[in-house]
Design an enzyme around this catalytic site. Sequence first.
Site, PDB file in Angstrom:
ATOM      1  N   MET A   6       0.839  -1.201   0.000  1.00  0.00           N
ATOM      2  CA  MET A   6       0.000   0.000   0.000  1.00  0.00           C
ATOM      3  C   MET A   6       0.876   1.256   0.000  1.00  0.00           C
ATOM      4  O   MET A   6       0.404   2.348   0.338  1.00  0.00           O
ATOM      5  CB  MET A   6      -0.944  -0.013   1.196  1.00  0.00           C
ATOM      6  CG  MET A   6      -1.918  -1.195   1.131  1.00  0.00           C
ATOM      7  SD  MET A   6      -3.447  -0.921   1.995  1.00  0.00           S
ATOM      8  CE  MET A   6      -2.856  -0.715   3.649  1.00  0.00           C
TER       9      MET A   6
ATOM     10  N   ALA B 249       4.025   3.970   0.945  1.00  0.00           N
ATOM     11  CA  ALA B 249       4.749   4.482   2.126  1.00  0.00           C
ATOM     12  C   ALA B 249       5.845   3.473   2.471  1.00  0.00           C
ATOM     13  O   ALA B 249       5.939   2.984   3.601  1.00  0.00           O
ATOM     14  CB  ALA B 249       3.802   4.729   3.292  1.00  0.00           C
TER      15      ALA B 249
ATOM     16  N   HIS C  98       9.103   1.232   3.230  1.00  0.00           N
ATOM     17  CA  HIS C  98      10.192   1.292   4.212  1.00  0.00           C
ATOM     18  C   HIS C  98      11.030   0.026   4.036  1.00  0.00           C
ATOM     19  O   HIS C  98      10.769  -0.788   3.128  1.00  0.00           O
ATOM     20  CB  HIS C  98       9.617   1.407   5.632  1.00  0.00           C
ATOM     21  CG  HIS C  98       8.552   0.403   5.951  1.00  0.00           C
ATOM     22  ND1 HIS C  98       8.807  -0.945   6.030  1.00  0.00           N
ATOM     23  CD2 HIS C  98       7.215   0.542   6.157  1.00  0.00           C
ATOM     24  CE1 HIS C  98       7.692  -1.583   6.308  1.00  0.00           C
ATOM     25  NE2 HIS C  98       6.698  -0.710   6.380  1.00  0.00           N
TER      26      HIS C  98
ATOM     27  N   HIS D 165       9.326  -3.403   3.469  1.00  0.00           N
ATOM     28  CA  HIS D 165       8.940  -3.682   2.080  1.00  0.00           C
ATOM     29  C   HIS D 165      10.179  -4.041   1.255  1.00  0.00           C
ATOM     30  O   HIS D 165      10.153  -4.951   0.433  1.00  0.00           O
ATOM     31  CB  HIS D 165       8.269  -2.457   1.448  1.00  0.00           C
ATOM     32  CG  HIS D 165       7.005  -2.024   2.121  1.00  0.00           C
ATOM     33  ND1 HIS D 165       6.892  -0.863   2.843  1.00  0.00           N
ATOM     34  CD2 HIS D 165       5.774  -2.597   2.172  1.00  0.00           C
ATOM     35  CE1 HIS D 165       5.664  -0.730   3.303  1.00  0.00           C
ATOM     36  NE2 HIS D 165       4.956  -1.770   2.914  1.00  0.00           N
TER      37      HIS D 165
ATOM     38  N   GLY E 144       4.753 -10.496   4.166  1.00  0.00           N
ATOM     39  CA  GLY E 144       5.520 -10.390   5.401  1.00  0.00           C
ATOM     40  C   GLY E 144       4.876 -11.121   6.571  1.00  0.00           C
ATOM     41  O   GLY E 144       3.654 -11.115   6.718  1.00  0.00           O
TER      42      GLY E 144
ATOM     43  N   GLN F  94      -2.761 -12.257   8.045  1.00  0.00           N
ATOM     44  CA  GLN F  94      -2.987 -11.980   6.615  1.00  0.00           C
ATOM     45  C   GLN F  94      -2.273 -13.024   5.752  1.00  0.00           C
ATOM     46  O   GLN F  94      -2.843 -13.570   4.806  1.00  0.00           O
ATOM     47  CB  GLN F  94      -2.462 -10.581   6.298  1.00  0.00           C
ATOM     48  CG  GLN F  94      -2.391 -10.248   4.831  1.00  0.00           C
ATOM     49  CD  GLN F  94      -1.990  -8.802   4.616  1.00  0.00           C
ATOM     50  OE1 GLN F  94      -2.799  -7.902   4.798  1.00  0.00           O
ATOM     51  NE2 GLN F  94      -0.752  -8.564   4.232  1.00  0.00           N
TER      52      GLN F  94
ATOM     53  N   ARG G 215       2.774   3.013   9.464  1.00  0.00           N
ATOM     54  CA  ARG G 215       2.116   3.823  10.496  1.00  0.00           C
ATOM     55  C   ARG G 215       3.104   4.469  11.468  1.00  0.00           C
ATOM     56  O   ARG G 215       2.748   5.429  12.154  1.00  0.00           O
ATOM     57  CB  ARG G 215       1.163   2.959  11.328  1.00  0.00           C
ATOM     58  CG  ARG G 215      -0.067   2.563  10.566  1.00  0.00           C
ATOM     59  CD  ARG G 215      -0.727   1.369  11.213  1.00  0.00           C
ATOM     60  NE  ARG G 215      -1.666   0.789  10.267  1.00  0.00           N
ATOM     61  CZ  ARG G 215      -2.964   0.981  10.308  1.00  0.00           C
ATOM     62  NH1 ARG G 215      -3.498   1.679  11.268  1.00  0.00           N
ATOM     63  NH2 ARG G 215      -3.742   0.437   9.407  1.00  0.00           N
TER      64      ARG G 215
END
Length: 282
Positions: free
Chosen positions: A30, A32, A34, A37, A148, A154, A188
């Site tokens: 999604m 953003a 870091h 990822h 991850g 998930q 976040r």
Amino acid sequence: MLLFKTVSSLQSYLLGQKKKGKSLGFVPTMGALHDGHVSLLSKSIDENEITICSIFVNPTQFNDAEDLKKYPRTIEKDTEILVGAGVQVLFLPNVNEIYPENWQTPDFDFQGLDSLMEGEHRPGHFDGVAQVVHRLLDIVQPHQLYMGQKDYQQWRIIQSMLNQLDWNINLVRCPIARAEDGLALSSRNQRLTPEARQIAPKIYEVLQLAKAEIQSLSIQAVKQNAVQRLNSVPEFQLDYFEITDGQTLQVADNKETASSLVACTAVFLANIRLIDNIILKE
Ligand code: AMP
């Protein structure tokens, strides 16, 4: 790096690559981005000839409209990170590309995998996740999919989805990338105040203590200690702490009979919801 914004342009490129026999690795995100990822992307780059990263903030997996609105969007920086990592393809679709009018998601039966923890505390979240991952996989049709452990539940649900679809996609689970002080990297985290950021690594401290204690204590005692430790931090508001069977994700009661054990937690810190987990028994 090639950038595709439409399904048709991406698919015609990928079809050509597949005809040449190239292996495709896929990392849905999604944005953003870091180092968490990047660890997935690097693994995919090592293991495939072409790595495709998608960036799509999926509205259907947010049960809180405010959370969706506040989700960080940093596409310029993300592009730099992707180029720096050596990613070959960025897929950056809009909502209409992902959810055309006639698109239907199959009914999946997750046999309770989606009922506890994130499923209980974020109603509809996993329906949205399954919907978007199913759609993205249908578009990309990769050989390997990288997800991850940070989002353990998930990962387990997508594993179940792939089994139900009987799609020949190898799902690779990548370890949690952490900051030096132990905080699990997350998009976040950038919303935390400097004070909150100092406190946040206590979540991982509690998980590590749980891992040490499971050697000698019962599941119930380990959970009780962890809950007490999390509740003793005044800035934390505990959403849940569970020790679950790593396969069924149901609350585990016997550490000898469970095939694997995972401690999962979600904590509010200054209104930011942070999740983390640790494998207690593999
Ligand atoms: P997101 O952009 O948050 O949807 O995450 C995209 C993918 O990156 C998911 O498979 C996440 O589990 C994974 N991911 C996010 N944070 C981390 C982390 N700290 N370590 C490893 N993987 C992560």
